[in-house]
Scaffold this active site. Structure first.
Site, mmCIF file in Angstrom:
data_model
loop_
_atom_site.group_PDB
_atom_site.id
_atom_site.type_symbol
_atom_site.label_atom_id
_atom_site.label_comp_id
_atom_site.label_asym_id
_atom_site.label_seq_id
_atom_site.Cartn_x
_atom_site.Cartn_y
_atom_site.Cartn_z
ATOM 1 N N GLY A 223 0.813 -1.219 0.000
ATOM 2 C CA GLY A 223 0.000 0.000 0.000
ATOM 3 C C GLY A 223 0.840 1.259 0.000
ATOM 4 O O GLY A 223 0.488 2.253 -0.646
ATOM 5 N N CYS B 296 -7.564 -9.736 7.151
ATOM 6 C CA CYS B 296 -6.994 -8.460 7.605
ATOM 7 C C CYS B 296 -7.507 -8.126 8.988
ATOM 8 O O CYS B 296 -6.839 -7.448 9.763
ATOM 9 C CB CYS B 296 -7.336 -7.354 6.615
ATOM 10 S SG CYS B 296 -9.095 -7.247 6.257
ATOM 11 N N GLU C 188 -6.624 -0.480 1.313
ATOM 12 C CA GLU C 188 -7.173 -1.392 2.336
ATOM 13 C C GLU C 188 -6.043 -2.337 2.713
ATOM 14 O O GLU C 188 -5.804 -3.340 2.044
ATOM 15 C CB GLU C 188 -8.347 -2.185 1.754
ATOM 16 C CG GLU C 188 -9.543 -1.336 1.379
ATOM 17 C CD GLU C 188 -10.387 -0.918 2.574
ATOM 18 O OE1 GLU C 188 -10.047 -1.284 3.719
ATOM 19 O OE2 GLU C 188 -11.386 -0.214 2.357
HETATM 20 P P1 NAD Z 1 0.270 -8.517 -0.908
HETATM 21 O O1 NAD Z 1 0.544 -7.125 -0.501
HETATM 22 O O2 NAD Z 1 1.391 -9.466 -1.008
HETATM 23 O O3 NAD Z 1 -0.436 -8.530 -2.358
HETATM 24 C C1 NAD Z 1 -1.691 -7.910 -2.573
HETATM 25 C C2 NAD Z 1 -1.844 -7.563 -4.042
HETATM 26 O O4 NAD Z 1 -0.924 -6.515 -4.356
HETATM 27 C C3 NAD Z 1 -1.526 -8.708 -5.000
HETATM 28 O O5 NAD Z 1 -2.421 -8.677 -6.081
HETATM 29 C C4 NAD Z 1 -0.109 -8.382 -5.454
HETATM 30 O O6 NAD Z 1 0.222 -8.927 -6.707
HETATM 31 C C5 NAD Z 1 -0.186 -6.864 -5.509
HETATM 32 N N1 NAD Z 1 1.104 -6.181 -5.447
HETATM 33 C C6 NAD Z 1 2.184 -6.496 -4.715
HETATM 34 N N2 NAD Z 1 3.170 -5.597 -4.904
HETATM 35 C C7 NAD Z 1 2.688 -4.695 -5.786
HETATM 36 C C8 NAD Z 1 3.235 -3.533 -6.399
HETATM 37 N N3 NAD Z 1 4.466 -3.123 -6.164
HETATM 38 N N4 NAD Z 1 2.451 -2.833 -7.242
HETATM 39 C C9 NAD Z 1 1.184 -3.213 -7.490
HETATM 40 N N5 NAD Z 1 0.628 -4.325 -6.970
HETATM 41 C C10 NAD Z 1 1.369 -5.042 -6.112
HETATM 42 O O7 NAD Z 1 -0.855 -9.067 0.092
HETATM 43 P P2 NAD Z 1 -1.449 -10.543 0.193
HETATM 44 O O8 NAD Z 1 -0.442 -11.429 0.838
HETATM 45 O O9 NAD Z 1 -2.056 -10.966 -1.102
HETATM 46 O O10 NAD Z 1 -2.674 -10.294 1.181
HETATM 47 C C11 NAD Z 1 -2.552 -10.218 2.569
HETATM 48 C C12 NAD Z 1 -2.502 -8.782 3.028
HETATM 49 O O11 NAD Z 1 -3.660 -8.074 2.585
HETATM 50 C C13 NAD Z 1 -2.512 -8.671 4.536
HETATM 51 O O12 NAD Z 1 -1.635 -7.660 4.926
HETATM 52 C C14 NAD Z 1 -3.957 -8.289 4.840
HETATM 53 O O13 NAD Z 1 -4.120 -7.643 6.080
HETATM 54 C C15 NAD Z 1 -4.265 -7.400 3.683
HETATM 55 N N6 NAD Z 1 -5.702 -7.282 3.455
HETATM 56 C C16 NAD Z 1 -6.298 -6.111 3.808
HETATM 57 C C17 NAD Z 1 -7.677 -5.984 3.658
HETATM 58 C C18 NAD Z 1 -8.388 -4.728 4.074
HETATM 59 O O14 NAD Z 1 -9.520 -4.545 3.661
HETATM 60 N N7 NAD Z 1 -7.794 -3.868 4.880
HETATM 61 C C19 NAD Z 1 -8.422 -7.040 3.119
HETATM 62 C C20 NAD Z 1 -7.748 -8.197 2.750
HETATM 63 C C21 NAD Z 1 -6.390 -8.306 2.917
#
Ligand code: NAD
Length: 528
Positions: free
Chosen positions: A261, A312, A278
């Site tokens: 994020g 999350c 998120e």
């Molecule tokens: P992640 O950050 O590894 O990946 C999430 C998404 O981001 C994937 O589609 C990934 O390919 C993409 N991504 C990664 N690096 C990127 C970049 N540099 N540029 C653009 N896209 C990129 O997360 P994850 O392991 O898939 O999911 C778990 C995480 O998500 C946990 O931290 C969880 O708390 C969070 N989450 C938050 C919510 C919320 O609503 N707050 C909901 C679900 C999950």
């Protein structure tokens, strides 16, 4: 406790093909993760294997999007936007109603696919699909309620109002843990708002995205909405980075880790785009001495162990008031030992696998680090010796000052702290960088109100006698601080998907200026 009802790896791959077949998808060799203009296309990106978290074996080969595929997908979404934004919002709502019906019809199939692809237990997977259906219902109603306001102008014979217009192409980047519901929070609202969508799902759960895309095609084919959904499967450094830097995407809805994020905020901010972030949570439950302990116990077990701690909103920190601490930890440890771990497709299972071998390794490494920082394991703490990505749910007696207590370890790991009073508990709740979900268990009205007050929980979600996970779609969902500040799903979250326009109309024959400013007078000019 573990259950041993897994089908062999080959049978599970066959099951995946059968379920995809129910969606009308032929999954012989490689399935495409690229779609635009209302149909799947053969992408030119890398082909990768998607693994079954329950066995560790390959389920299917998936084709990702190359640069040219991405460009074509965005162009198609832009072309669709030119048309879609002119369709009246209630008619857009009618399409979303039909999408909701399609998800209703395919609820069981999609739930099975989520279990296979993500490892979530069936009951939770069904809940996830239900969330998509609920979002569609919500969005349909909203399609007749995208209200602007009319204000009284300070100038005579002037009308002042705000209205909301479609924004453009929405980029959705989604996490692995809610492969259907969280993207649905976005697309259901975005569609009634008149936007079109380019979706980059998590590369770890491609099959759910492909099945959803097929449902989108089935519903929109031959309608005004044909082509409003584009799918571009790929990883973060590839397709993800391309999308966040793309000036053709005015709004990026990104769900994932805090680190991801921050990167999205940086890149989208640099081009002055908008982002709905998120991100990760580090959610606490506080149990006071006067709490209903049975209620609290159920909520903590679901919050910390449910979804294998991969929500999350999963409960990661438990703050107990001293009077009940020992009893509560003992009951919790007993409950942990009784959790059935195993095949998520088995209705008796309560906890399935983690998403990947890398997640297991991160979990094991976190436990080592936590103990090095002084944490003591009360229950669990091992990686299960079996195929697939299974760990035990773990309770750790920790000190809040341990650096690891500020981290989101994405698995069934719960830190336990003991405090003397509510003030100290609130301080601990608010101590971490994240600010997503939080809960207080108490029967004391004054304590509950203190918790919900301005000096109480600093999180986006603050509950009383309800656990941290399992929010309803009616309320806007999201968190503060490192969680990103975004809000999605219900309430007035739709406003983020539109552009606001303030309009002033003068129906008089003079031109009074706001704030009483006087400037060039035409009558005086004519007399000169
Ligand atoms: P992640 O950050 O590894 O990946 C999430 C998404 O981001 C994937 O589609 C990934 O390919 C993409 N991504 C990664 N690096 C990127 C970049 N540099 N540029 C653009 N896209 C990129 O997360 P994850 O392991 O898939 O999911 C778990 C995480 O998500 C946990 O931290 C969880 O708390 C969070 N989450 C938050 C919510 C919320 O609503 N707050 C909901 C679900 C999950």
């Amino acid at each position: 406790m573990t259950t041993e009802t897994r089908a062999p790896a080959g049978a599970r791959a066959a099951l995946v093909r059968e379920v995809l077949g129910a969606f009308g998808l032929a999954a012989g060799g490689t399935v495409s993760g690229v779609a635009y203009g209302g149909r799947f296309v053969d992408g030119a990106g890398a082909v990768f294997e998607t693994l079954d978290p329950t066995t560790g074996a390959t389920l299917l080969r998936v084709q990702s999007a190359a640069e040219a595929d991405y460009t074509a997908a965005v162009e198609a979404a832009q072309a669709a936007f030119e048309r879609w934004r002119l369709v009246p919002a209630p008619r857009r709502g009618e399409i979303v109603r039909q999408l909701g019906e399609a998800f209703r019809r395919r609820k069981d199939d999609l739930a099975r696919l989520i279990s296979l692809d993500n490892g979530k237990i069936l009951s939770e997977a069904r809940g996830e699909v239900q969330e998509v259906i609920d979002m569609c219902d919500f969005a349909v109603g909203l399609s007749r309620q995208l209200y602007g306001r009319q204000m009284h102008s300070e100038r005579p014979q002037h009308r002042l109002l705000e209205q909301w217009h479609p924004l453009g192409v929405l980029g959705i980047i989604s996490a692995f843990n809610f492969p259907a519901a969280v993207p649905g929070w976005g697309w259901a609202l975005a569609l009634v708002c008149g936007d079109t969508i380019v979706w980059k799902p998590s590369e770890q759960v491609p099959l759910v995205a492909i099945a959803c895309q097929q449902l989108f095609h089935d519903v929109t084919r031959g309608t005004e909405a044909e082509g409003v959904f584009s799918l571009v499967l790929g990883d973060g450094p590839g397709v993800g980075e391309r999308l966040i830097a793309d000036v053709c995407i005015p709004l990026v809805q990104a769900t994932g880790s805090c680190r991801m994020g921050q990167r999205v905020a940086e890149v989208v901010g640099r081009r002055t785009g908008r982002a709905i972030l998120e991100l990760g949570g580090n959610n606490a439950v506080i149990v006071l001495d006067d709490a209903d302990l049975d209620l609290a116990l159920r909520a903590v077990v679901f919050g910390a162990v449910g979804t294998a701690g991969q929500r999350c909103t999963s409960t990661r920190r438990l703050i107990l008031q001293r009077g009940i601490a020992a009893t509560f930890v003992e009951r919790l440890a007993r409950a942990y030992r009784s959790v059935a771990i195993g095949d998520p497709l088995d209705e008796a299972t309560l906890m399935g696998p983690l998403i990947s071998q890398a997640a297991v390794e991160r979990y094991a490494a976190a436990l080592v680090e936590i103990q090095a920082q002084g944490g003591q394991i009360v229950s669990g703490g091992t990686v299960l010796s079996r195929p697939g990505f299974f760990v035990e749910p773990t309770l750790v007696r920790s000190e809040p000052s341990m650096p690891m207590c500020a981290e989101e370890v994405f698995g069934p790991l719960l830190h336990v702290f003991v405090v003397d009073a509510l003030d100290a508990a609130i301080t601990l709740n608010n101590l971490v960088p994240q600010g997503l979900s939080s809960s207080l268990f108490t029967t004391n009205l004054l304590a509950a109100e203190q918790w919900l007050g301005a000096a109480g929980s600093d999180c986006g979600i603050a509950n009383v006698n309800v656990g941290t996970s399992g929010a309803e779609i009616g309320g806007a969902f999201g968190g503060e601080k490192a969680t990103g500040g975004g809000r999605q799903a219900g309430s007035d979250a739709w406003k983020a998907y539109m552009r606001r326009q303030t309009c002033t109309t003068n129906y008089g024959r003079t031109l009074p200026l706001a704030q009483g400013v006087r400037f060039f007078d035409v009558a005086a000019d004519d007399h000169d």
